[in-house]
Design an enzyme around this catalytic site. Structure first.
Site, PDB file in Angstrom:
ATOM      1  CB  THR A  79       1.967   6.851  13.057  1.00 19.80           C
ATOM      2  OG1 THR A  79       0.910   7.809  12.855  1.00 19.80           O
ATOM      3  CG2 THR A  79       2.864   6.808  11.823  1.00 19.80           C
TER       4      THR A  79
ATOM      5  CD  GLU B 261      -0.098  -4.036   9.941  1.00 23.65           C
ATOM      6  OE1 GLU B 261      -1.246  -4.153  10.372  1.00 23.65           O
ATOM      7  OE2 GLU B 261       0.583  -4.966   9.488  1.00 23.65           O
TER       8      GLU B 261
ATOM      9  CD  GLU C  79       1.877   4.592  -4.387  1.00 26.07           C
ATOM     10  OE1 GLU C  79       1.976   5.770  -4.815  1.00 26.07           O
ATOM     11  OE2 GLU C  79       1.179   3.723  -4.936  1.00 26.07           O
TER      12      GLU C  79
ATOM     13  CG  LEU D   1      20.014  -6.141  31.903  1.00 26.97           C
ATOM     14  CD1 LEU D   1      18.511  -6.276  32.107  1.00 26.97           C
ATOM     15  CD2 LEU D   1      20.427  -6.879  30.631  1.00 26.97           C
TER      16      LEU D   1
ATOM     17  CG  LEU E  56      -1.827   1.170   1.466  1.00 27.16           C
ATOM     18  CD1 LEU E  56      -2.838   1.308   0.325  1.00 27.16           C
ATOM     19  CD2 LEU E  56      -2.588   1.032   2.795  1.00 27.16           C
TER      20      LEU E  56
HETATM   21  C1  FAD Z   1       9.684  -1.805   8.838  1.00 23.10           C
HETATM   22  C2  FAD Z   1       8.474  -1.302   8.113  1.00 23.10           C
HETATM   23  C3  FAD Z   1       7.590  -2.201   7.541  1.00 23.10           C
HETATM   24  C4  FAD Z   1       6.480  -1.753   6.837  1.00 23.10           C
HETATM   25  N1  FAD Z   1       5.673  -2.641   6.183  1.00 23.10           N
HETATM   26  C5  FAD Z   1       4.727  -2.178   5.338  1.00 23.10           C
HETATM   27  C6  FAD Z   1       4.017  -3.077   4.476  1.00 23.10           C
HETATM   28  O1  FAD Z   1       4.225  -4.302   4.506  1.00 23.10           O
HETATM   29  N2  FAD Z   1       3.092  -2.563   3.626  1.00 23.10           N
HETATM   30  C7  FAD Z   1       2.829  -1.227   3.549  1.00 23.10           C
HETATM   31  O2  FAD Z   1       1.999  -0.856   2.736  1.00 23.10           O
HETATM   32  N3  FAD Z   1       3.484  -0.353   4.351  1.00 23.10           N
HETATM   33  C8  FAD Z   1       4.429  -0.798   5.228  1.00 23.10           C
HETATM   34  N4  FAD Z   1       5.128   0.089   6.016  1.00 23.10           N
HETATM   35  C9  FAD Z   1       4.805   1.509   5.952  1.00 23.10           C
HETATM   36  C10 FAD Z   1       4.190   2.063   7.237  1.00 23.10           C
HETATM   37  O3  FAD Z   1       2.893   1.592   7.422  1.00 23.10           O
HETATM   38  C11 FAD Z   1       4.303   3.606   7.181  1.00 23.10           C
HETATM   39  O4  FAD Z   1       5.674   3.920   7.346  1.00 23.10           O
HETATM   40  C12 FAD Z   1       3.447   4.303   8.211  1.00 23.10           C
HETATM   41  O5  FAD Z   1       2.081   4.140   7.935  1.00 23.10           O
HETATM   42  C13 FAD Z   1       3.748   5.812   8.308  1.00 23.10           C
HETATM   43  O6  FAD Z   1       3.843   6.417   7.062  1.00 23.10           O
HETATM   44  P1  FAD Z   1       5.128   7.338   6.753  1.00 23.10           P
HETATM   45  O7  FAD Z   1       6.327   6.542   7.077  1.00 23.10           O
HETATM   46  O8  FAD Z   1       4.988   7.863   5.375  1.00 23.10           O
HETATM   47  O9  FAD Z   1       5.042   8.529   7.791  1.00 23.10           O
HETATM   48  P2  FAD Z   1       4.264   9.929   7.580  1.00 23.10           P
HETATM   49  O10 FAD Z   1       2.859   9.659   7.156  1.00 23.10           O
HETATM   50  O11 FAD Z   1       5.090  10.816   6.754  1.00 23.10           O
HETATM   51  O12 FAD Z   1       4.225  10.471   9.072  1.00 23.10           O
HETATM   52  C14 FAD Z   1       5.283  11.274   9.637  1.00 23.10           C
HETATM   53  C15 FAD Z   1       4.803  11.789  10.986  1.00 23.10           C
HETATM   54  O13 FAD Z   1       3.664  12.644  10.804  1.00 23.10           O
HETATM   55  C16 FAD Z   1       2.596  12.175  11.601  1.00 23.10           C
HETATM   56  N5  FAD Z   1       1.325  12.431  10.920  1.00 23.10           N
HETATM   57  C17 FAD Z   1       1.018  12.198   9.626  1.00 23.10           C
HETATM   58  N6  FAD Z   1      -0.262  12.520   9.389  1.00 23.10           N
HETATM   59  C18 FAD Z   1      -0.792  12.945  10.565  1.00 23.10           C
HETATM   60  C19 FAD Z   1      -2.070  13.392  10.987  1.00 23.10           C
HETATM   61  N7  FAD Z   1      -3.120  13.469  10.142  1.00 23.10           N
HETATM   62  N8  FAD Z   1      -2.226  13.740  12.282  1.00 23.10           N
HETATM   63  C20 FAD Z   1      -1.201  13.660  13.149  1.00 23.10           C
HETATM   64  N9  FAD Z   1       0.035  13.234  12.824  1.00 23.10           N
HETATM   65  C21 FAD Z   1       0.236  12.879  11.551  1.00 23.10           C
HETATM   66  C22 FAD Z   1       2.853  10.682  11.762  1.00 23.10           C
HETATM   67  O14 FAD Z   1       2.171  10.146  12.885  1.00 23.10           O
HETATM   68  C23 FAD Z   1       4.354  10.670  11.936  1.00 23.10           C
HETATM   69  O15 FAD Z   1       4.696  10.981  13.246  1.00 23.10           O
HETATM   70  C24 FAD Z   1       6.224  -0.353   6.758  1.00 23.10           C
HETATM   71  C25 FAD Z   1       7.116   0.556   7.349  1.00 23.10           C
HETATM   72  C26 FAD Z   1       8.230   0.100   7.999  1.00 23.10           C
HETATM   73  C27 FAD Z   1       9.207   1.111   8.554  1.00 23.10           C
END
Ligand code: FAD
Length: 385
Positions: free
Chosen positions: A368, A366, A129, A341, A127
């Site tokens: 934040t 899944e 990007e 520790l 999902l």
């Molecule tokens: C190890 C790992 C495994 C993953 N596996 C998958 C996978 O299998 N499939 C998949 O599709 N994705 C996967 N992800 C993606 C993951 O779900 C996203 O990284 C996550 O949803 C956050 O998106 P972002 O990293 O773009 O952060 P951003 O959306 O850029 O967020 C940055 C900050 O802004 C805050 N923020 C953003 N919008 C708001 C709002 N409206 N209100 C308040 N705060 C906000 C966030 O909470 C965060 O603190 C994975 C990520 C990692 C690191």
């Protein structure tokens, strides 16, 4: 109200615990520090043989049909030993569940049994990007119908299990003329399809054994019937599935938190300073008391969300509460375990620093925990307005 596990749920919990102790615990540190993909994948196959790949999947598609509570307790036990294995199981279960919920009969029969049996090491949920993280409506990958094929172009990031996934659930824009989120559809793309390129692997803080990669779609052609669910209904499908996935991630966090505090508590009964065991100090006792209390609260929130989902009742708010609370309690547990520790907790000779690194991401992926708070407050405010 009955808060005990059923006999079947207890059996699944015991089996997961025994497997984790025998097969995962002995190699978890090596997987973290040096990596050993064949050993990691071998354990996934063994877990599939034990029926752990489709715990909440119907029997007719090769699942164990054991329910959401059993799934939650199993993930917690696996995560106590290896968070990377636990997240792979959780994502596999989510992939099976989304195909089960939205797929055609042919799609269900083609893919779910292969994940449950271990024929596919994993399924992937593609999902996210660069422009669509917390806001999945920002998906820009495109799917254009060309005769009897869809042509996919675009890219995904952070996709768990991508290098060894047999099938990818992929979200792409199918109608650009409608508002964001309204024109997204969901597709099933088989691993190895020409034009599906596994991109760079992320070097992460923790959960090292679980691969996290970029995906590129370069004129990737898939059959017309690879569309899953209705055209332009993909956003709704994604949001529904993520709610269930959050129970898996909360359960994973709980397992890591318990592993950390169990280790630190034992350590406190062995380490002596000032002529006595450090467990005699009230500061240590209070860390133990606070942490086990918080993790027990997390467990109850998870059981509540899992039970509601299992009963077919609304559970989105409860799943968000459980994910948010359990993953934050797990991070606090890991912080305290390292503290208990002392300097040893900060070295790789002891497992608590690994637990602390593994727990960190659970508050991010899944959805934040800020997004979980948004969901919880939206549900509460909706109920009183
Ligand atoms: C190890 C790992 C495994 C993953 N596996 C998958 C996978 O299998 N499939 C998949 O599709 N994705 C996967 N992800 C993606 C993951 O779900 C996203 O990284 C996550 O949803 C956050 O998106 P972002 O990293 O773009 O952060 P951003 O959306 O850029 O967020 C940055 C900050 O802004 C805050 N923020 C953003 N919008 C708001 C709002 N409206 N209100 C308040 N705060 C906000 C966030 O909470 C965060 O603190 C994975 C990520 C990692 C690191």
């Amino acid at each position: 109200m009955f808060l005990e596990l059923t006999e079947e749920q207890r059996l699944i919990q015991d089996t997961a615990r025994e497997f984790a102790k025998a097969e995962l615990d002995p190699i978890a540190a090596t997987l973290d520090q040096e990596g050993d993909p064949p050993a990691f994948l071998a354990n996934l196959r063994k877990l599939a043989e034990l029926g752990f790949m489709g715990l909440n999947v119907k029997d007719e598609y090769g699942g164990a049909e054991a329910g959401v509570v059993a799934f939650s307790v199993a993930i917690t036990e696996i995560a106590r030993a290896c968070a990377s294995t636990a997240v792979t199981l959780s994502v596999n279960n989510m992939v099976c569940e989304v195909i089960q919920a939205a797929g055609s009969e042919a799609q269900k029969k083609a893919y779910i049994p292969k994940i449950c049996s271990g024929e596919f090491s994993a399924g992937a949920f593609a999902l996210t990007e660069t422009g669509a993280g917390s806001d999945p409506s920002g998906v820009a990958t495109q799917a254009v119908l060309d005769g009897d094929q869809w042509v996919l172009n675009g890219s995904k990031i952070f996709i768990t299990s991508a290098p060894y996934a047999g099938v990818f659930v992929v979200w792409a824009v199918t109608d650009r003329s409608v508002p964001k989120g309204k024109g997204i559809s969901c597709f099933l793309v088989e691993g190895g399809t020409p034009g599906l390129v596994i991109g760079k692997e992320e070097h992460k803080t923790g959960q090292h054994a679980s691969a996290t990669n970029e995906l590129l779609f370069e004129d990737c052609r898939i059959p017309k019937d690879a569309l899953m669910g209705k055209l332009n209904d993909g956003f709704r499908i994604a949001v529904g599935e993520l709610a269930g996935g959050r129970i898996g991630i909360g359960s994973l966090g709980l397992g890591v938190g318990l592993a950390a505090i169990d280790y630190a508590t034992q350590y406190s009964t062995e380490r002596a300073q000032f002529g006595q065991k450090i467990s005699n100090f009230q500061a240590i006792q209070w860390m133990i008391a606070d942490t086990y209390t918080e993790l027990e609260a997390a467990r109850l929130l998870l059981m509540n969300a899992a039970f509601k989902k299992e009963q077919g009742k609304p559970f989105a708010k409860e799943a968000s509460m459980a994910k948010m609370y359990a993953t934050e309690a797990a991070n606090r547990a890991c912080f305290k375990a390292v503290q208990m520790l002392g300097g040893y907790g900060y070295t790789v000779d002891f497992p608590v620093e690994r637990y602390a690194r593994d727990a960190r991401i659970t508050a991010i992926y899944e959805g934040t925990n800020e997004i979980q708070r948004t969901i919880i407050s939206r549900e509460i405010l909706r109920s009183i307005v």
